[in-house]
Design a protein around this motif. Structure first.
Motif, PDB file in Angstrom:
ATOM      1  N   LYS A 273      10.220   8.162 -51.332  1.00 12.37           N
ATOM      2  CA  LYS A 273      10.695   6.800 -51.565  1.00 12.37           C
ATOM      3  C   LYS A 273       9.816   6.009 -52.540  1.00 12.37           C
ATOM      4  CE  LYS A 273      13.065   6.277 -47.143  1.00 12.37           C
ATOM      5  NZ  LYS A 273      13.240   5.426 -45.939  1.00 12.37           N
ATOM      6  N   ASP A 274       8.897   6.699 -53.190  1.00 13.18           N
ATOM      7  CA  ASP A 274       8.031   6.036 -54.166  1.00 13.18           C
ATOM      8  C   ASP A 274       8.795   5.929 -55.486  1.00 13.18           C
ATOM      9  OD1 ASP A 274       6.018   4.971 -55.609  1.00 13.18           O
ATOM     10  OD2 ASP A 274       4.523   6.490 -55.115  1.00 13.18           O
ATOM     11  N   LYS A 275       9.480   4.807 -55.698  1.00 14.38           N
ATOM     12  CA  LYS A 275      10.363   4.646 -56.851  1.00 14.38           C
ATOM     13  C   LYS A 275       9.590   4.497 -58.151  1.00 14.38           C
ATOM     14  CE  LYS A 275      13.891   4.633 -54.089  1.00 14.38           C
ATOM     15  NZ  LYS A 275      14.781   5.810 -54.022  1.00 14.38           N
ATOM     16  N   SER A 276       8.446   3.838 -58.125  1.00 14.61           N
ATOM     17  CA  SER A 276       7.692   3.608 -59.360  1.00 14.61           C
ATOM     18  C   SER A 276       7.176   4.917 -59.945  1.00 14.61           C
ATOM     19  CB  SER A 276       6.535   2.645 -59.096  1.00 14.61           C
ATOM     20  OG  SER A 276       5.673   3.166 -58.090  1.00 14.61           O
ATOM     21  N   ASN A 277       6.615   5.782 -59.087  1.00 13.36           N
ATOM     22  CA  ASN A 277       6.127   7.073 -59.574  1.00 13.36           C
ATOM     23  C   ASN A 277       7.279   7.992 -59.976  1.00 13.36           C
ATOM     24  OD1 ASN A 277       3.276   6.912 -59.501  1.00 13.36           O
ATOM     25  ND2 ASN A 277       3.327   7.031 -57.289  1.00 13.36           N
ATOM     26  N   LYS A 278       8.427   7.840 -59.333  1.00  9.22           N
ATOM     27  CA  LYS A 278       9.599   8.617 -59.747  1.00  9.22           C
ATOM     28  C   LYS A 278      10.039   8.212 -61.150  1.00  9.22           C
ATOM     29  CE  LYS A 278      14.227   9.965 -58.250  1.00  9.22           C
ATOM     30  NZ  LYS A 278      15.284   9.780 -57.217  1.00  9.22           N
ATOM     31  N   ARG A 279       9.985   6.934 -61.429  1.00  9.87           N
ATOM     32  CA  ARG A 279      10.330   6.452 -62.774  1.00  9.87           C
ATOM     33  C   ARG A 279       9.329   6.983 -63.799  1.00  9.87           C
ATOM     34  NH1 ARG A 279       8.735   1.988 -65.723  1.00  9.87           N
ATOM     35  NH2 ARG A 279      10.252   1.274 -67.292  1.00  9.87           N
ATOM     36  N   ARG A 280       8.043   6.978 -63.472  1.00  9.69           N
ATOM     37  CA  ARG A 280       7.038   7.521 -64.389  1.00  9.69           C
ATOM     38  C   ARG A 280       7.263   9.003 -64.643  1.00  9.69           C
ATOM     39  NH1 ARG A 280       3.620   4.414 -60.859  1.00  9.69           N
ATOM     40  NH2 ARG A 280       3.054   2.435 -61.831  1.00  9.69           N
ATOM     41  N   MET A 281       7.639   9.742 -63.605  1.00  8.24           N
ATOM     42  CA  MET A 281       7.890  11.176 -63.775  1.00  8.24           C
ATOM     43  C   MET A 281       9.082  11.415 -64.703  1.00  8.24           C
ATOM     44  SD  MET A 281       8.880  14.036 -60.912  1.00  8.24           S
ATOM     45  CE  MET A 281      10.559  13.420 -60.859  1.00  8.24           C
ATOM     46  N   LEU A 282      10.167  10.655 -64.526  1.00 10.04           N
ATOM     47  CA  LEU A 282      11.343  10.825 -65.373  1.00 10.04           C
ATOM     48  C   LEU A 282      11.039  10.454 -66.823  1.00 10.04           C
ATOM     49  CD1 LEU A 282      14.110   9.397 -63.002  1.00 10.04           C
ATOM     50  CD2 LEU A 282      13.608  11.797 -63.484  1.00 10.04           C
ATOM     51  N   MET A 283      10.224   9.422 -67.030  1.00  9.96           N
ATOM     52  CA  MET A 283       9.838   9.058 -68.393  1.00  9.96           C
ATOM     53  C   MET A 283       8.995  10.149 -69.028  1.00  9.96           C
ATOM     54  SD  MET A 283       8.969   5.022 -67.768  1.00  9.96           S
ATOM     55  CE  MET A 283       8.289   4.774 -69.386  1.00  9.96           C
ATOM     56  N   ALA A 284       8.096  10.753 -68.261  1.00 10.57           N
ATOM     57  CA  ALA A 284       7.274  11.846 -68.793  1.00 10.57           C
ATOM     58  C   ALA A 284       8.133  13.071 -69.116  1.00 10.57           C
ATOM     59  CB  ALA A 284       6.183  12.208 -67.789  1.00 10.57           C
ATOM     60  N   ILE A 285       9.137  13.347 -68.291  1.00 10.17           N
ATOM     61  CA  ILE A 285      10.032  14.482 -68.562  1.00 10.17           C
ATOM     62  C   ILE A 285      10.815  14.248 -69.844  1.00 10.17           C
ATOM     63  CG2 ILE A 285      12.094  15.666 -67.722  1.00 10.17           C
ATOM     64  CD1 ILE A 285      10.980  15.348 -64.896  1.00 10.17           C
TER      65      ILE A 285
ATOM     66  N   ILE B 253       3.436  15.728 -64.901  1.00 11.28           N
ATOM     67  CA  ILE B 253       4.745  15.875 -64.254  1.00 11.28           C
ATOM     68  C   ILE B 253       4.627  16.668 -62.959  1.00 11.28           C
ATOM     69  CG2 ILE B 253       6.991  17.010 -64.498  1.00 11.28           C
ATOM     70  CD1 ILE B 253       6.825  16.238 -67.505  1.00 11.28           C
ATOM     71  N   ARG B 254       3.885  17.747 -62.981  1.00 18.97           N
ATOM     72  CA  ARG B 254       3.735  18.564 -61.770  1.00 18.97           C
ATOM     73  C   ARG B 254       2.952  17.822 -60.682  1.00 18.97           C
ATOM     74  NH1 ARG B 254       2.410  24.320 -64.869  1.00 18.97           N
ATOM     75  NH2 ARG B 254       4.558  24.650 -65.615  1.00 18.97           N
ATOM     76  N   ASN B 255       2.007  17.007 -61.092  1.00 15.10           N
ATOM     77  CA  ASN B 255       1.270  16.198 -60.109  1.00 15.10           C
ATOM     78  C   ASN B 255       2.186  15.175 -59.452  1.00 15.10           C
ATOM     79  OD1 ASN B 255      -1.007  15.084 -58.719  1.00 15.10           O
ATOM     80  ND2 ASN B 255      -1.068  13.470 -60.263  1.00 15.10           N
ATOM     81  N   LEU B 256       3.057  14.536 -60.249  1.00 18.56           N
ATOM     82  CA  LEU B 256       3.993  13.557 -59.688  1.00 18.56           C
ATOM     83  C   LEU B 256       5.061  14.236 -58.830  1.00 18.56           C
ATOM     84  CD1 LEU B 256       4.445  11.219 -62.782  1.00 18.56           C
ATOM     85  CD2 LEU B 256       3.233  10.707 -60.670  1.00 18.56           C
ATOM     86  N   GLN B 257       5.486  15.428 -59.194  1.00 23.83           N
ATOM     87  CA  GLN B 257       6.447  16.159 -58.365  1.00 23.83           C
ATOM     88  C   GLN B 257       5.863  16.474 -56.996  1.00 23.83           C
ATOM     89  OE1 GLN B 257       7.471  19.553 -60.748  1.00 23.83           O
ATOM     90  NE2 GLN B 257       9.150  18.504 -61.807  1.00 23.83           N
ATOM     91  N   GLU B 258       4.615  16.879 -56.959  1.00 23.11           N
ATOM     92  CA  GLU B 258       3.950  17.152 -55.674  1.00 23.11           C
ATOM     93  C   GLU B 258       3.812  15.871 -54.848  1.00 23.11           C
ATOM     94  OE1 GLU B 258      -0.315  18.985 -54.070  1.00 23.11           O
ATOM     95  OE2 GLU B 258       0.151  18.916 -56.207  1.00 23.11           O
ATOM     96  N   HIS B 259       3.516  14.758 -55.506  1.00 21.51           N
ATOM     97  CA  HIS B 259       3.390  13.482 -54.790  1.00 21.51           C
ATOM     98  C   HIS B 259       4.739  13.026 -54.234  1.00 21.51           C
ATOM     99  CE1 HIS B 259       2.160   9.359 -53.911  1.00 21.51           C
ATOM    100  NE2 HIS B 259       3.210   8.955 -54.602  1.00 21.51           N
ATOM    101  N   LEU B 260       5.814  13.166 -55.028  1.00 20.90           N
ATOM    102  CA  LEU B 260       7.133  12.727 -54.585  1.00 20.90           C
ATOM    103  C   LEU B 260       7.710  13.635 -53.504  1.00 20.90           C
ATOM    104  CD1 LEU B 260       8.661  11.693 -57.998  1.00 20.90           C
ATOM    105  CD2 LEU B 260       8.050  10.193 -56.132  1.00 20.90           C
ATOM    106  N   HIS B 261       7.240  14.867 -53.421  1.00 25.90           N
ATOM    107  CA  HIS B 261       7.686  15.725 -52.317  1.00 25.90           C
ATOM    108  C   HIS B 261       7.184  15.194 -50.974  1.00 25.90           C
ATOM    109  CE1 HIS B 261       9.067  19.427 -50.431  1.00 25.90           C
ATOM    110  NE2 HIS B 261       7.909  19.500 -49.809  1.00 25.90           N
TER     111      HIS B 261
END
Length: 270
Positions: free
Chosen positions: A172-184, A160-168
């Motif tokens: 506009k990366d919607k696929s990784n945002k969806r993966r982050m929300l699923m992991a949360i 989750i923290r790795n995806l948060q750093e990537h989305l910062h």
């Protein structure tokens, strides 16, 4: 012909002001045919040019029939993003990789070989593996524990923290945002289960991993007439089905009782 020569000479030299002045001087009016060979002169209007610095030139252009258009600034101000703290910042570059951590002679090699064996030239994926191992070591129950609830929470936290750093960096990366929300959501379920079953382990996991557990919001829905009518209908249907099932059970019990009585009469001696 006059207009064509004026524009061609000016465009070759790159002087737009010369082209405009020669254009207005040679053709102050546009001649158009009207009716039976008659010619009507119309003034030139609607020609746009950028605003000059001197006010006298602007007045002259207005007198000649040229409209002045202000130059607009369409550039947006650049907003610098705030630095997002990386979870890999605490990993020292002299730390050995995961597969070379148990080798004793790794620290006695050349400087070039050390760079290859340590995290100085390591990729982001290799650093992420070491960080995951460190987080798992904080919460695991024993050295062979690799699948408990605490280990799953630690793995999901690193992801989750790795995806948060990537989305910062790439919002506009919607696929990784969806993966982050699923992991949360997955981590919330695991923490909820751990809090219900082993509260001491739940507190230790939140403390070691730096997780702030928040209770989910209560379900709220605005009561409308349609929603109230639908709810009343559902309750009515549920009660009717319940009554029918209860009556069916009573009939089954009565049938079983009659069968038992008949069987008892047959078995009893006459």
């Amino acid at each position: 012909m006059i207009l064509r020569r004026a524009f061609s000479s000016a465009l070759c030299l790159g002087e737009w002001s010369t082209a405009i002045s020669s254009f207005t001087r040679n053709s102050s009016v546009l001649a158009t045919k009207h009716g039976s060979g008659s010619v009507i002169a119309r003034p030139l209007s609607g020609f746009c040019h950028y605003r000059s610095n001197s006010k006298e030139e602007q007045k002259e252009k207005r007198n000649k029939g040229l409209t002045v258009q202000a130059v607009r600034c369409y550039a947006r101000p650049i907003r610098k993003k705030q630095d997002f703290p990386s979870q890999l910042a605490d990993l020292p570059p002299s730390l050995l990789k995961k597969e070379y951590a148990g080798i004793q002679c790794a620290n006695q090699t050349d400087d070039l070989v050390k760079k290859l064996l340590t995290l100085e030239l390591a990729s982001h994926k290799e650093k992420l593996k070491i960080k995951t191992e460190q987080m798992i070591d904080m919460v695991r129950r024993n050295p062979t524990d690799n699948g408990s609830t605490e280990v799953q929470v630690a793995t999901l936290t690193v992801n989750i923290r790795n995806l948060q750093e990537h989305l910062h960096k790439h919002p506009k990366d919607k696929s990784n945002k969806r993966r982050m929300l699923m992991a949360i959501d997955r981590r919330k379920k695991l923490l909820k289960y751990l809090r219900r079953t082993r509260y001491d382990l739940f507190e230790n996991v939140c403390k070691q991993l730096g997780i702030t557990y928040t209770f989910p919001l209560e379900y709220y829905r605005k009561a409308t007439r349609r929603w109230a009518a639908k709810k009343a209908l559902c309750i009515k249907v549920f009660n009717e089905v319940r009554k029918q099932r209860l009556a069916e059970r009573l009939r089954q019990k009565e049938a079983e009782a009659v069968k038992q009585e008949s069987a008892a009469k047959e078995e009893s001696p006459v």
